[in-house]
Design an enzyme around this catalytic site. Structure first.
Site, PDB file in Angstrom:
ATOM      1  N   ASP A 192     -10.518   1.753  -3.144  1.00 29.37           N
ATOM      2  CA  ASP A 192     -10.985   1.575  -1.768  1.00 29.37           C
ATOM      3  C   ASP A 192     -12.510   1.586  -1.696  1.00 29.37           C
ATOM      4  O   ASP A 192     -13.080   1.235  -0.662  1.00 29.37           O
ATOM      5  CB  ASP A 192     -10.428   2.690  -0.870  1.00 29.37           C
ATOM      6  N   ASP A 226       0.830  -1.204   0.000  1.00 23.13           N
ATOM      7  CA  ASP A 226       0.000   0.000   0.000  1.00 23.13           C
ATOM      8  C   ASP A 226       0.868   1.258   0.000  1.00 23.13           C
ATOM      9  O   ASP A 226       2.060   1.222   0.312  1.00 23.13           O
ATOM     10  CB  ASP A 226      -0.924  -0.017   1.223  1.00 23.13           C
TER      11      ASP A 226
END
EC number: 3.2.1.22
Length: 729
Positions: free
Chosen positions: A550, A480
């Protein structure tokens, strides 16, 4: 041969199955771009240029008589600053402290079998012997010892041509690069539409199409990543181009940092496109004997519309860009604990989720953020990559062994590029971050960015990543990156050109990822940057799948997946079923619909499986069975957009068709309801016309399914959906 040079005409012809690309060295040694489009013969298309004495369009220094010869409107192969061309440029370079100016002329060329390489950078490669030819064209400044080599990789059967450039300083003085883009592409005329993919966090790659106006249009990112906001992939096409008809040109930048794509429609309606590194702060000092190499870009052309163009990029990237051993294996169906627990977990909670996952038939448990350091929220702990055994209640190896004993693989979340100010790492090495001296840092998500241009930072990252992956049987990493790159100043060397740090950062990132995959070659790496903030072709070279967004809402994902499909393989789209009401927008959708949407890509779950109802568990088992039975179709089949969610607000439909056309799937998700609804009929694509196909027990010919279509069942609830697998009989 895919590349030919006609010495009498000084004409280069690059040929793929369905396109021709042509350049000509003119009498002045200038490399002109004369044609790119549908397959053509070896006619010299420079006859179309049409020289004219145009006011305010001057001549290069060595042309003192012919006022019709001007770089200001001639189609050029690699446009530079300094030769009288006032349009957007690919290169701005010159001696340090002097006016930046170049006038490039042809020197030589080389033809090679195979694909050129770009050390330290992602690039397409030759997957099968003999499938690529390389052309290198060397140009030199008319007066100084500054050389530019243009690289062309011709993937004949894939209908893809790659481009890159190197700038070499053979003079005895320092050279300054203010802009060094990968390529330029000139069209002599064109009334074209631009398709690009804008967005935001939780709303990436939104399709937008508009007519290209006169002047300069720019798609770019200066955020240090390719970004949620603009994707480094664009399409130029005719105004009447559709999915199945018309000319379309795709440009994809194979790079994971800031980028710039500029298009200019000029005074005589010519169109120029240049593409490469973001140059807002770019400044690269090239010492005598040094060479700067640009990242690669991929070009593809289709005269059969947008579907064919997308298919060309998808197949080329699957075969010739993604290196992972997982690209042709079944990707593990997984459950990620993030939306189930966020930071509030221990080993027992994780094992409860793992037990449910094993019972449902999933393949993997992924442990997300919060397992390391003092990390109980997103304000601390980043950089302290040691297992918080107190929080887990055991060692990482003990947890992983217990998960493996349930029949599941184990994956883990990392954010190696970031550091929290409340961390041992930052307290020990505050100079390791990108931060302007004497100023408070710009914070984002309460974290700072490590300076990957520094060798000691890269070595630290390599070690802790290897230590983490070696401490237990970890087979998957979600990498990430949760902020933009800002305050770009390196404390390592204050005299270093700060304009070089952004690019050095990305080169450092690639170096660390390459090291990780070399040490752990069987690892499945998933890219992520707050979802789709670094969803680009450069990342696919290291990570065969990327967390697409997301935003896990199935309905909003329809538009995100739709935009992504134009330039990227759908197997690279990581998509999960999440809980309802959805955590991003509060929408409630049927469990079946969430599963159908997620099966567009690499499939998984992002919720607490132990809280599912028995009805939803039964549906999950069915979804997992369907995915396991059809994974080859979903991962490597041809993907068809059957309508556009940007235009049709009632339903979205798509299909997959296997390579041999014997198997297909059709998926439809309703996005609105109506009283007294009209029938919905969806026409499939890509089937064999004369074959017979079984569709839920009814037999249709391929012609019937593609010309007449299927009548889709009426929705029985809000956001209802339909999916069927189709087999040749």
């Amino acid at each position: 041969m895919a590349v030919r040079f006609d010495e009498k005409k000084n004409l280069f012809t690059l040929q793929t199955l369905d396109s021709t690309y042509q350049m000509k060295v003119d009498d002045h040694g200038v490399l002109l771009h004369t044609y790119y489009g549908a397959p053509a013969d070896e006619t010299d298309f420079s006859y179309l240029i049409g020289p004219e004495d145009r006011g305010f369009s001057g001549q290069p220094g060595d042309e003192k008589k012919d006022r019709t010869y001007s770089m200001d409107y001639y189609p050029l192969e690699y446009p530079v600053q300094g030769n009288g061309d006032f349009r957007v440029k690919a290169l701005k370079a010159g001696f340090e402290g002097e006016v930046l100016a170049l006038d490039l002329r042809f020197v030589s060329y080389e033809l090679e079998k195979g694909k050129y390489s770009l050390p330290g950078l992602p690039a397409l490669f030759e997957a099968e012997a003999g499938e690529v030819e390389t052309l290198k064209i060397t140009l030199k400044d008319r007066l100084e010892e500054i050389y530019v080599t243009l690289f062309y990789g011709v993937f004949e059967k894939k209908n893809v041509i790659t481009r890159a450039a190197s700038i070499e300083n053979r003079s005895g003085k320092n050279v300054t690069l203010k802009r060094a883009l990968s390529f330029g592409l000139d069209f002599m005329e064109g009334d074209m539409d631009l398709i690009h993919f804008y967005g935001k966090h939780a709303g990436e790659r939104q399709f937008e199409r508009r007519n290209l106006p006169h002047g300069i249009t720019e798609i770019s990112s200066s955020r240090g990543t390719s970004s949620h906001h603009h994707n480094p992939f664009v399409i130029l096409c005719d105004k009447d181009t559709t999915e199945d008809f018309g000319n379309a040109y795709g440009v994809s930048f194979i790079y994971s940092g800031g980028f710039k794509i500029q298009m200019e429609k000029d005074q005589v309606d010519g169109i120029r496109l240049v593409c490469g590194l973001d140059d807002e702060e770019f400044l690269w000092k090239l010492a005598p004997g040094e060479t700067f190499v640009t990242p690669e870009a991929a070009l593809s052309y289709s005269e059969k519309g947008l579907t064919a163009l997308s298919d060309q990029f998808q197949k080329a990237y699957h075969a010739n860009l993604i290196r992972s051993p997982w690209k042709d294996k079944k990707r593990p169906t997984l459950v990620n604990n993030w939306e189930a627990t966020y930071f509030g977990f221990d080993a027992e909670k994780l094992l409860k989720i793992a037990g449910e996952a094993a019972d449902l038939g999933l393949d993997m448990l992924v442990l997300d953020d919060g397992w390391f350091g003092k990390r109980n929220d997103d304000n601390s702990g980043l950089g302290d990559w040691f297992v918080n055994e107190k929080k887990l209640g055991c060692t990482m190896k003990e947890l992983v062994d217990r998960v493996n004993a349930l029949g599941l693989k184990f994956g883990i979340w990392l954010e190696p590029e970031m550091v929290s100010e409340d961390s041992d790492l930052y307290r020990t090495h505050p100079d390791w971050v990108l931060q302007i001296p004497g100023r408070e840092p710009n914070r984002s998500r309460n974290q700072l960015v490590l300076d990957l241009s520094r060798k000691e930072v890269r070595e630290y990252m390599k070690k802790f990543i290897d230590d983490t992956l070696s401490c237990a049987n970890i087979s998957y990493v979600k990498w990430d990156m949760n902020r933009s790159v800002d305050n770009v100043y390196s404390a390592a060397d204050p005299t270093l050109s700060q304009g070089a740090i952004r690019h050095k950062y990305v080169l450092g990132l690639y170096e660390v990822m390459e090291d990780m995959l070399t040490r752990h070659p069987d690892l499945l790496l998933e890219g992520c940057s707050g979802g789709g903030g670094r969803f680009d072709a450069g990342m696919l070279y290291y990570a065969p799948q990327i967390w697409c967004s997301d935003n896990t809402d199935a309905i909003e994902r329809l538009r995100i997946h739709y935009g992504t499909s134009f330039g990227y393989p759908m197997s690279s789209v990581s998509a999960h079923v999440s809980v309802c009401p959805n955590h991003q927008n509060g929408r409630v959708t049927p469990f079946k619909t969430r599963g159908i949407c997620a099966m567009q890509g690499s499939f998984g779950y992002e919720l607490d499986l132990s809280k599912l109802s028995e009805e939803d568990k039964a549906e999950a088992r069915r979804q997992i069975t369907v995915y396991n039975e059809n994974w080859e179709l979903f991962q490597s089949g041809s993907y068809y957009r059957l309508n556009s969610p940007m235009e049709n607000h009632d339903y979205t439909a798509w299909s997959y068709v296997s390579k041999d056309q014997r198997k297909a799937s059709l998926s439809v998700i309703y996005t609105d309801l109506h009283g007294n609804p009209k029938p919905v009929r969806v026409k499939l694509k890509g089937l064999k016309k004369d074959a017979s196909y079984d569709v839920d027990g009814t037999v249709y010919t391929g012609t019937a399914l593609m010309r007449g279509g299927l009548l889709i069942p009426k929705p029985s609830c809000n956001y209802d959906s339909y999916m069927v697998c189709i087999h040749e009989i």
